[in-house]
Design an enzyme around this catalytic site. Structure first.
Site, mmCIF file in Angstrom:
data_model
loop_
_atom_site.group_PDB
_atom_site.id
_atom_site.type_symbol
_atom_site.label_atom_id
_atom_site.label_comp_id
_atom_site.label_asym_id
_atom_site.label_seq_id
_atom_site.Cartn_x
_atom_site.Cartn_y
_atom_site.Cartn_z
ATOM 1 N N SER A 279 0.965 -1.144 -0.088
ATOM 2 C CA SER A 279 -0.086 0.101 0.111
ATOM 3 C C SER A 279 1.016 1.314 0.050
ATOM 4 C CB SER A 279 -1.026 -0.037 1.355
ATOM 5 O OG SER A 279 -1.492 1.292 1.495
ATOM 6 N N ARG A 318 -34.904 -22.919 -33.107
ATOM 7 C CA ARG A 318 -33.760 -21.944 -32.722
ATOM 8 C C ARG A 318 -34.287 -20.673 -31.754
ATOM 9 N NH1 ARG A 318 -31.145 -21.966 -37.479
ATOM 10 N NH2 ARG A 318 -30.915 -24.090 -36.423
#
Lengths: 386, 386, 386, 386
Positions: A279, A318
Site C-alpha cells: 500500500s 432456434r
C-alpha cells in the site's frame, strides 16, 4: 479506432490481468473465434466432400480461401458485419464463398449458422477449459504439497468463526486439494463430452440428405470431437452442465481463497502470500492480493451460471435470444472461473505457512496435540488423487 | 397457532399445489426431517456400538427413545428450539439423550451437528429426487409416445420465431424426450453419489478415535449410503453439482413447456392440453395451464442454483452462514424442479396434437413433405433411451 | 393431512424460525392471502356499486358472503382448487358468487384474476414490508446506540483482512446504521408507491365501461392504496424495483452480520452476542448465532432478486409463467429479507463490545489514538438519521 | 500483443457490436478509465490545495504530469502493473508522483485507492448511464409514436398465449413506452445521487485532518458530483440501487423485444422490423434480429444484478474481493443494459405495423371493435410522459 477495438478494452479488459487469466483470454479472443469458425467450415467441406455432398475437387479451393481469411480478415470487421443477420457465420460464409471463387459451392454445405457457431464454441471451450484445468491442477498440486508438508502441523479448527478443537493445517490444505481435484475432473468430463453440432436449418439434416448423419460424424472425426447423437440446437442440457461444472470449479477456488484471507488476517497470521500486495500509504500492509482477486473472480460465477441456466428454454428450433445470450455469458464464465483458478494458483504456489502462529492461536483453547485420524485423512486424500 | 404452523402456509404453501409437487413436498416436510434426523442418530448409535465406541447394551434404549420422539415430538417444537443454537440437531440430541435415560451415553457418539444434518439432508434429497426422477421419467415417456406417434407428422420448424423449413412433430417431441432423459440420468447420478457425512466437531474424526473411519463406513452402510472418502463439511462440490443437476433438469422441463405454450397459441393451434384452464369471464379460453405453471416453477431454479453456488466457500471448518443458507435454498430448488417436472408430466401426458393445423401452418411456406432424416433421428433418440 | 398442510411444513417451514421471521411469515400465510383476496373483492364490489356498475343493493350480500368465506373457507381447499385454472381467484370468485346468492351478480365486476391477485399482493407486501421496516429500524437504532456509545472507542480498521490504521467502533457501528436506514427508506418508498391494479381481462378497462378509471380509483381509495395511472399487468417495473429494494435491504443486513462474525472470532474477540449459541460437545463455544443466521437469510436474496428481474418480460397481455413465478419468488424474498432483518435486530440489540480487546488488537500496529474526524463522522450520521 | 490487447477482443468484444452498444462501450474503455482516474487525482490535488493540505504551487506540476500520462500512458501497461497491488490506483499514483517531480508531494493527498477508484467509477457510470438513458429515451419515443399512431388500431389481447379480448396496438405500444420511461427516470435518479468518495485509508478522513470533510466537499464540487455525507467504502447500498435500476431497465427493454418477436411470428405477422435479418439458406426469412439481440442482452442483466447484490457485504473497512468483484460485474451490467436499450431502439425506431394482420387475427375471436377506454389509456400514458 474500430468498433471492436473500442469494445475490447473496456474494464473487463483493463481489469482483466488483475482479476482474470491472460491465458484463458487468449483462447477466446477475436482471432481465436475467427480461427475456430474457419476450422469448422473447412472441416465441414472436407466431410461433405467425403460423402459426395460437394465436389471433392473444390476442397482445395475452400482450404485456400479459409487460409486467406484467417490471416487477412480483421475479426472486428466480421463483428461489425455480424450485426445485420444476428451472427458472424452469415458474413463469414459469404466471404468464404467469395474467396473460394469457383469452389464456392463447396462452402457451408448443408449447414446452418448454429451448426458452425456451436461447433466452434465447443472448440473454444475445449481450449479455454484446458487452460483452466491446468491452473486448477497446479493449484491442487500446491495444496497437496502444503497438505503433505504440514500433515502434522496442529492448528485450530474454527467453526462459525470460533475456535473449536484442533485440526492440522495439512488436513485443511488437503481439503482444498480434494475440492480442486474434484472440480477439475468434473469440468474435464463435461467438456470432453461436448459433441459436434450439425443439423442444418431445421435441425433435421435434410439439407445434407442422403448422408446427413455420415457428414455429421465425419465432421466430428475431423475436428477430434465426439459425434453427436442427434442435433442439439435447442436441447441445451450440455450448456447447463458446462455452466454448472464451471460454477463448481469457481466455488472450489473460492473456498481456499477465503480461508487464506481469513488465516492471513493480522490477528491470526497463520499464513501469508509469497508476494503480498503493498500500500502506498501503509508500508506495514501485507495484503493477500492473489487470494483477494481469486475470490473476486470466483464470485462472478454464480450469477453467470444462473444466466446460462435461465437461457435453457430455447423455444422452437432456434431460440430468439436465449441462444445469443449464451455467447457472452459463457465467455464471461470461462474468464471468471479461469481468473479464479489462475489467481488461486499464484496464491497457493507460494503460500508461506506460520506453524508458530498456529500453535500460539491454538493455545487459546487447547494444548495443541495433533488430533487423531487427521494425518490418516490427509494420506487418504493424497493417495486417492486422480 | 404455533410458529411452525404459521410458517407453513405462506403462499409457497398456498400456491404450492399450483406451482409445486405435493409428492416432493411430502418428502421434505417437518415430519420427514424429524424422521431423517432420528434415522441418522439411530444408525450412528448402531455403528458406534459395532465398533465398541458405545456400549452395545445401550442401543436398544436409544432405538426406543427415537421411536418415542418420532411419533411424539412436534417438528414445530423442535424448530423453535433450534433457534438458540442455530440448528435442530442440538435440541434433538438433547431430547434423545433425555429420552434414552441410562442409555443416553450412546447418543450422538463422536458426531457434530453437521454430521447429522448433512447425512439427513442426503436422505431427504434421495427421497425428493426419486419423486422428481419419476416425474421426469413419466414426462419423458409421454414425449417419447408423442415422438413415436408423430414420427412422420410434418410441421414447420421455427427459428427466431419465424417459420424456416419443415420438421416433424415427432422430432420435436423426441427432442423433448432426449433432454428430459439426459437431465434425469444426470440428476440420478449426482444424487446416488452423495455420501454419508461423519467428521466430528473439527472434521478430524478425533472424537471417534481409534475407529473413526470404521464408524463412518458403518454409518453409511446402515443407511444405504455411499461411504465418504473423508468428511466434506466444507468441501461442498457435491452440493454445487446437485444444484447444477437440478438446474439442468428444470431447464429440460422449461423447454417443452415453452414450446407447448407457443404451439398452443390461438394463431398456431398445433397442440392443446387435455384439460386446459378456463376463465370465468372468457368462455372461449383454453389456457395451457400445466405448461404455464411448469414454466413458472422451472424459472425459479436458476436463481436458487446461483444461491447454492455462491454459498460454496464454506470458510474454515464450518461456515458461518453459507452452510445454513443451503437448507432453504436446496429445499426450494427441489420443490421448484419437482414442480416443473410434475406439471410438465401433466401437460405432456394428455397433450392433444393437431396435425391438420400443423399442415395448414406449414403451407404458408412449404408444401409440407416430410423432411429427410427426421424419422431416422426420431428412431435414433427413442432407440438410445436409457 | 391435506395437500396444503403437507406443503406447509417443509423445511422452509421447519427451518423458518431459525432463519426467518415469524412476524413476516404471519403476514403472508394462507389466511392472510385469503383475507387479502376477499378484501379486494369486497372493495371492488363497493367501488363498482359507487359508480353504478353493479346494483348497490347487492353490496351487503357480497360483504356477508365474503365474511362467511373468510372464516369458513380453508385456504388449503382454495389452494387445491386453484390448480385447474392456474390461480386462486377463479375458484374464489366462483365460491363468492355462490355464497352471495342473488347478489352474486355484484361479485368481481369488470375484473380479471390478475387485478385481484396483484392488488392483494400489494396489500400483503405492505404488511410484510411494515414488519421488515420495523426490524430494520430496530436494528438501525441498536447500531445507532452502539455508534453513540462507542463514538470514541478506538479499534483497528481492517482492509483486505489486514489491520490498516485506527478507526473507532462508533464509526463502524454508525456505518451499519447508515446502511440500514438507507435500505429501510428505500424499501418504504417503493412499497408506498405500489398502486392498485384494475384493468379487466385485456387490460383495457372495457368491462367496466363507461366508468373504468373511476372504478379503479375508487377501488384504490377504499383499500388505501395509491391510484394506478393505467393498468400495469405486464409493465412490471414496480416488481423489479421492489425486488431491488429488498435485495439492497438484505445486503444492508449482511454487512453488519459479517462484521460481527469476524469481530467475534476467537482471535479478535472485539464483540460478542448477548446470547451466543452453545455446542453440546464444546462448552467453550460462543457462536454468534444471530449474526450467522442473519447472513444465511440475507444470502438467499440476490438469487431471488434475479428470478424476479428475469421474470420482467411479461409477454403479451398476461404472461404465461413469468407472472406466476413472481408469487413464490417474491414471498421467498420477503421471508429472506425479513429473516435477515429480524435476526440482525437480535444480534445488534444485545451486542457486547469489548474495548479492551479492541485496544489490544490495535496495539499490534498502532498506539491507538482516536483518529481525527471519526467522531465528527459518527455525529454526522446520527444527526442525519431519518 | 500486450496482455490488455488480448483481453480486449474476447467474444464479449467480438460479439459486442452484435449484442452490445458501441456508445456505452466507449465510455468504459481503458482510455476512459485512465482519464477518469486522472481527473479524480487532479481534482483532489486542487481540492487539497484549496484547503491548504498541499502546496498550491504544486498544483500546476500535478496537472501537467496528469496531462502527460493521459496521452502517453498505455492503459494496458497500467493494467499489468495493477496486478501486484490489486488495483490500478497504486501504480497510477506512483507514476503520477514520479511525473510530477518536485510537485509529487501534492499527489494523492489524504486518499486511499478506493477513494479514487470509486469516484472514477461514479464518473464512468454517469457517462455510460447518459448513453443508456439516451437510448431508452429514443426507444420510448418510438414506442410513444407507435402508441399515438395506432391509438385506435384494434388487435387481439393475448393472455397465457391465447387470444382473450380486443385491445389496441396503441395501448400495447404505449405500455412499452410507460415501462421504458419509468426505467429511464429510475436509473437517472439513482445515478444522479451517486456521490464522491473520499475517506482515506481507514475511512476516517484522518489523513486529511483538519479539513477532511472540506476536502471531500471540494473534490465533489470540482467534479460536479454530489457531496458525500460520509465515506461509503463499505456501505454499498448505492451500488445495489444502481444494479437494481439497471436490472429494471433491462427488463423494460426485454418486454417490448419479446412482444415484437412474438408478434412478428410467421403465423401472427402483426409487426416486422424495418431491416429484418436474412438467412443465407432461407431467402424467405425475416428475422427480427434487433429484438432478438435486445432480448439476449437484457437476459444477461439479472444474473449480474445478483452478483452485485451478493457482493454487498463488504467486510471490515475494505472488502477482500467483494469490492473488486464490482468492477467487472458493474461494467458488464452497463454493457448488457446498454446493449438492450440500443438494440431495442433500433427495433422500435423502424417497426412496421400490419393493422390488416391484426384485424385478421382478431376476427378469430371477435368482430374487432375498438375496446372502450383503450384510447383514453393511451392518452393518459402519453400525456403523463416525463
Amino acid at each position: 479506432m474500430t468498433t471492436l477495438q473500442r469494445m475490447s478494452d473496456v474494464p473487463g479488459g483493463m481489469l482483466g490481468p488483475l482479476l482474470g487469466s491472460d491465458r484463458v483470454a487468449a483462447t477466446l479472443d477475436g482471432q481465436a473465434w475467427l480461427a475456430a469458425l474457419l476450422d469448422v467450415e473447412v472441416a465441414l467441406t472436407h466431410a461433405a466432400a467425403g460423402q459426395g455432398l460437394v465436389d471433392a475437387a473444390d476442397v482445395v479451393g475452400v482450404v485456400a480461401a479459409a487460409a486467406t481469411l484467417r490471416s487477412g480478415l480483421d475479426p472486428a470487421v466480421l463483428a461489425a458485419e455480424a450485426v445485420e443477420g444476428g451472427n458472424p457465420v452469415i458474413p463469414l460464409a459469404r466471404r468464404l464463398r467469395a474467396a473460394a471463387g469457383t469452389a464456392g459451392g463447396a462452402v457451408h454445405p448443408g449447414a446452418t449458422s448454429q451448426d458452425v457457431m456451436d461447433t466452434a464454441l465447443v472448440l473454444l471451450v475445449r481450449a479455454a477449459a484446458a487452460v483452466i484445468g491446468d491452473d486448477l491442477a497446479a493449484a491442487a498440486a500446491a495444496a497437496a504439497r502444503l497438505g503433505a508438508g504440514h500433515r502434522d502441523t496442529p492448528m485450530a479448527a474454527r467453526t462459525l468463526g470460533q475456535q473449536a478443537l484442533p485440526t492440522t493445517f495439512g488436513l485443511v490444505a488437503a481439503g482444498w486439494c480434494a475440492g480442486l481435484d474434484r472440480a477439475r475432473h468434473g469440468l474435464a468430463e463435461v467438456v470432453a463430452a461436448l459433441p459436434v453440432q450439425f443439423g442444418g436449418a431445421a435441425g433435421t439434416l435434410a439439407a445434407s440428405h442422403p448422408d446427413g448423419p455420415a457428414v455429421a460424424d465425419a465432421l466430428a472425426d475431423r475436428l477430434g470431437l465426439p459425434r453427436q447423437d442427434v442435433p442439439w440446437h435447442t436441447e441445451r442440457s450440455r450448456i447447463g452442465e458446462l455452466a454448472g461444472a464451471l460454477g463448481v470449479a469457481a466455488g472450489a477456488c473460492a473456498k481456499p481463497a477465503t480461508d487464506v484471507v481469513l488465516l492471513a488476517a493480522t490477528e491470526v497470521g497463520e499464513v501469508s502470500e509469497a508476494e503480498p500486495g503493498g500500500s502506498s500509504s501503509m508500508p506495514h500492509k501485507r495484503n493477500p492480493v492473489a487470494a483477494v482477486t481469486a475470490r473476486a473472480s470466483a464470485h462472478r460465477a454464480p450469477g453467470l451460471v444462473a444466466t446460462l441456466l435461465a437461457a435453457a428454454d430455447h423455444e422452437h428450433q432456434r431460440a430468439a435470444g436465449a441462444w445469443h445470450c449464451e455467447w457472452p455469458a459463457l465467455t464471461d464464465l470461462l474468464l471468471a472461473t479461469g481468473g479464479a483458478a489462475a489467481r488461486l494458483r499464484t496464491c497457493l504456489d507460494g503460500l508461506v505457512v506460520h506453524p508458530d502462529a498456529m500453535a500460539r492461536n491454538l493455545s487459546l483453547i487447547d494444548a495443541g496435540g495433533i488430533p487423531h485420524h487427521a494425518g490418516e485423512l490427509v494420506d487418504r486424500i493424497l493417495a486417492h488423487r486422480r
